[in-house]
Every structure is written in structure tokens, then in C-alpha cells.
Design an enzyme around this catalytic site. Sequence first.
Site, PDB file in Angstrom:
ATOM      1  N   CYS A  78       0.838  -1.211   0.000  1.00 41.16           N
ATOM      2  CA  CYS A  78       0.000   0.000   0.000  1.00 41.16           C
ATOM      3  C   CYS A  78       0.872   1.260   0.000  1.00 41.16           C
ATOM      4  O   CYS A  78       1.544   1.537  -0.979  1.00 41.16           O
ATOM      5  CB  CYS A  78      -0.962  -0.056   1.186  1.00 41.16           C
ATOM      6  N   HIS A 165      -3.742  -5.161   0.544  1.00 45.40           N
ATOM      7  CA  HIS A 165      -3.173  -5.647   1.809  1.00 45.40           C
ATOM      8  C   HIS A 165      -3.175  -7.179   1.857  1.00 45.40           C
ATOM      9  O   HIS A 165      -4.192  -7.776   2.199  1.00 45.40           O
ATOM     10  CB  HIS A 165      -3.977  -5.092   2.992  1.00 45.40           C
ATOM     11  N   GLU A 167      -1.935  -9.024   4.037  1.00 49.99           N
ATOM     12  CA  GLU A 167      -1.932  -9.531   5.418  1.00 49.99           C
ATOM     13  C   GLU A 167      -3.327  -9.727   5.998  1.00 49.99           C
ATOM     14  O   GLU A 167      -3.483 -10.385   7.018  1.00 49.99           O
ATOM     15  CB  GLU A 167      -1.112  -8.596   6.313  1.00 49.99           C
TER      16      GLU A 167
END
Length: 519
Positions: A78, A165, A167
Amino acid sequence: MQRIIILDFGSQTTQLIARRIRELGTYCEILPYDRYPADDGDVIGVILSGSPCSVHDADAPRADFGRFLGRVPCLGICYGAQLLAATYGGKVERTAAHEYGRARITLTTSDPLLRGIAAKSQVWMSHGDTITILPADCHAIASTEDIPFAAYASLSRPIWGVQFHPEVVHTTEGTTLLRNFVTDICGSRCEWNPEAFIPTTIDQLRHQLGNDRVVMGLSGGVDSSVCAALLNRAIGDRLTCIFIDHGMMRENEFAEVMEAYKQAGISVKGVDASERFLGDLAGVTDPEQKRHIIGRDFVEVFSDEAKRMPGVRWLAQGTIYPDCIESGLVRPSKEGGKGTVIKSHHNVGGLPEKMGLKLCEPLRWLFKDEVRAVGRKLGLPENLIGRHPFPGPGLAVRIVGDITRDRVRMVQEADDIFIRSLRDWTCADGQTLYNKVWQAGVVLLAGIRTVGVMGDERTYDHPVVLRAVTSTDAMTADWAPLPHEFLATVSSEIINKVKGVNRVCYDISSKPPSTIEWE
Ligand code: XMP
């Protein structure tokens, strides 16, 4: 040991990146964005986190890329991806194509970062800026309908950027992407796991402590229990633990936890200091003042006890990694200061200096789930390992108003009914409600009385509030949607059995904007 460095630009999900990398068997550390380590011999890769900032902000956080770029593989996530692009000749713009939430990426070329990922998959986006021109030596490897450079790779150096993202769980192939980066690209041998942590830490502790004696305070919580069990393995009876009853624990908690420690072979001295704490708290209603008094009394009682133990040189604490991570970004508060204290969490900070002791924190590199895994490996009972978190000041911050013994009794009895019922309620998937929620407890609204009717009698008693939340780290939380039938049973049991309570409410606020505890 091989490690990945995560440079933190202040994203809410930086800790999640670290947890994913650890789950993949690779040790990693989070450092402020401008503190890339001087000694980086074991560093096999760098990840740049997201950020609430824009690369166009005058004070946008920047890293010294020259220290690592091109030497070890680097993945920007990001803001990290945008900062890399903007620094090396690309263009980042605030466009109409803001993307928040779910999006679908399409792979545009094959690349080691995306190996094994379906041609189209769901990702989680959260950015206002977007990359509109890539640096000259980079090419797109995935796009979405709205943005052409959802992921990119450098053609000349080991650099990748993703604007989504990987994660967060909503990025369905995020783990594959991170695994590709860590294992294939960075060459991790995947040596990290909580089991391997035990023997090396025991060796280190023996080396660090020699023949010294160690004292530590136990709270009944997971972190201090695991810390004590580990030290117990390392130095046996040269560890002495102190468990202070401040009078605001849950029903029978002191006796039960003492028994569990005894069973686990941990030597612990129980100290009943409830008179002192409750005396000092009499008439106090302000939550921060309650915390202050409890913190001060705790330090004094603990120091008095520890002084009676001859030859103690070390204070051990169950500090864990999230307590230590220094964020890369200090956001200014509304009042213009440097960040705000929302609640001053009670801890024993300052204690070692005051007592002239050295500090030993063997769990300071572990996340909570890793601490639990270590505790299980050390053979601690499930009723210690699987316990909900409980605040240091205990029920003091669950009695809204001043604290009296009778009010403590009311919360204890109501809490006991609620928690026992959560443990007894098994869901369709075989899990208990207790294990499904992150934390639960009862709050007494001591300053409020409401009218009720019991039998033919009018009552004028206190309401209690049930609080149960789901969470992963207590930073954010959702109220738990407990079954209505369950709530009805708990409510009538509390009203029927707890003298002084005639009304039960359920708290349906999430954090933020509320907090988990009421005070
Ligand atoms: P809040 O209420 O801030 O709570 O959303 C987040 C987590 O922290 C716990 N908590 C405390 N723990 N001392 C502690 O040791 C405190 O003063 C304290 N206040 C809140 C809370 O129980 C939740 O798990």
C-alpha cells in the site's frame, strides 16, 4: 537467526503483517520506518508497511532506501508500494479511483511473487492515492478494474509493490503471496516456531541470570503465567513469584489460580492485600484515579514483599511483543500534543529502577498466540492458557462509581454466572461460547438504580451490563452476537440470584468508538 524487517509507516495492520510472517515460520521484527538496523547480517528481506499518510504530505514518513534496496528483497505494501514508486520516478496521484474494501485482481503476467495464485482473486484495498505511472524499470504484474498497477515488480532489482493488503484475511490469496515472498524470494529456511523458542530461551536465561535470584509478580493471566513457567524451567526455585490479591478479582479467582500454579510446579507466595486496596479506593469514582491508586499500592505491596526475599537481583515481567513495539508514527492528538493516553493501563513500569533490580523479559519477542503455544508446550493447564484477558485493576474498572465490598460482591456473582454460562454453552460447531469470544465480563452501574418488581414487591436496585466482544488483539473489537436464548437465561439467573441487581443489559458497542472496558 534469519529475519525479515518490517518498516512501520504507521498502518493499523503492521502487526498483522508480522503475525502472518511468523505463522509462515520466519522470524520478523517491526521497526520504526527510519530505524533500519545497523547490524543487518541476518536480514533476508524488508517489508514496507501501509500508512495513514499520503506520499504527498509535507511530513510524509520516508525511509533511507539506500541502506537495503537492491541488497535484500523488498516488498512495499500500500503506502510502502506508493512510496517506492514515487521515490524512483513513478507517479502517485489522488484520483477518483479510491479503493476501499474488497476488489478483484487479475494477474497480468507471471511473476515469482504471484506463483500459485489464481488468475483472478479477491484482495482488500484501502487507499486514497494510487500509482498512475510506474518507475521506468518496473512493470505491472496485477491490475484491478479501477487501477492498472495493483501489483508491480522491478525488472532490474528485487523490488515488489502491492497496493492491496495481503496480510488481511479478506485478501484470499494473501498468505500465498507472503509465502512466495518470504520463502521463494527471500530464501527463508522457515526455522521459527514457538517450540524452537523454548530451549534457546532457556539457554539464554541460564546464561543471563547465572546463579542470581529472580522475583516476579503474577496476575493470573496468560503472559505472566507462561513467563513464570519458562523461568521455572530455566532456574527452578531461584525464581520466586508473588501473587497479590487486591480484592477486585473474580469470584474464587485467587484460590483457583494459586492452585493452578501449584499444580504447574511454580513456587508462588499469595498476598492478601484487599483491605489496603479497598480502603485506599473508598469514595473514588474517577477511572484514572482508580488506576493510579491501584498501580501505586501494587508497587508498594510488591516491593515490601520482594525486599523480604534475600539476594534477589532481577525482576521478571511477562511483557509481550505488542507491548514493546514502538510505532513508526506518532500521530498528533486533537489537542495538539503528541498522541493521547486513552486509558493509562496499569503496569509495573518504574518498578525495577525503584528496587534496584535488573529487568528480565523473556517473552518480549512473542505475540499472544505464540505465548499461548509456548505455554501449552510447557504443559500449563488449559484453564490458565485459554483464559480471557482481564484488566490489571480488575473489577475496579467494571464498577462504574465508587467501590465497596458489597458492590464487588455483586459484580463477582453476576460475572461468575455469565462466565460459567459461556463455558457451559456449546455451539453447533462444538466450540463453547467462552472460546468463541475474546473477552467477557459484567459491569455494575453503581451510580444508577432502577425500579423493578419481584413477586409483589417493588425493587429499587442496580442494573448490570453484560459485555462480550470478539477481537484479535483488543485494539479493535466487535460486540459478540450471543444467542438471545442464552442472554435470556443469563439475565434471569443474575436477577434471581444476585442481591442488589434487578436489571440486565447487553452492550452492543464496538471498539472504536467505544472501548472494551467501561472505565
Ligand atoms: P479497552 O477498554 O482499552 O481494553 O478497550 C483493551 C484491553 O485492555 C484491558 N485493559 C487493561 N488491562 N490494565 C490492564 O492490565 C488496565 O488498566 C486496563 N484497562 C483495560 C481490557 O480488559 C482489554 O483486554
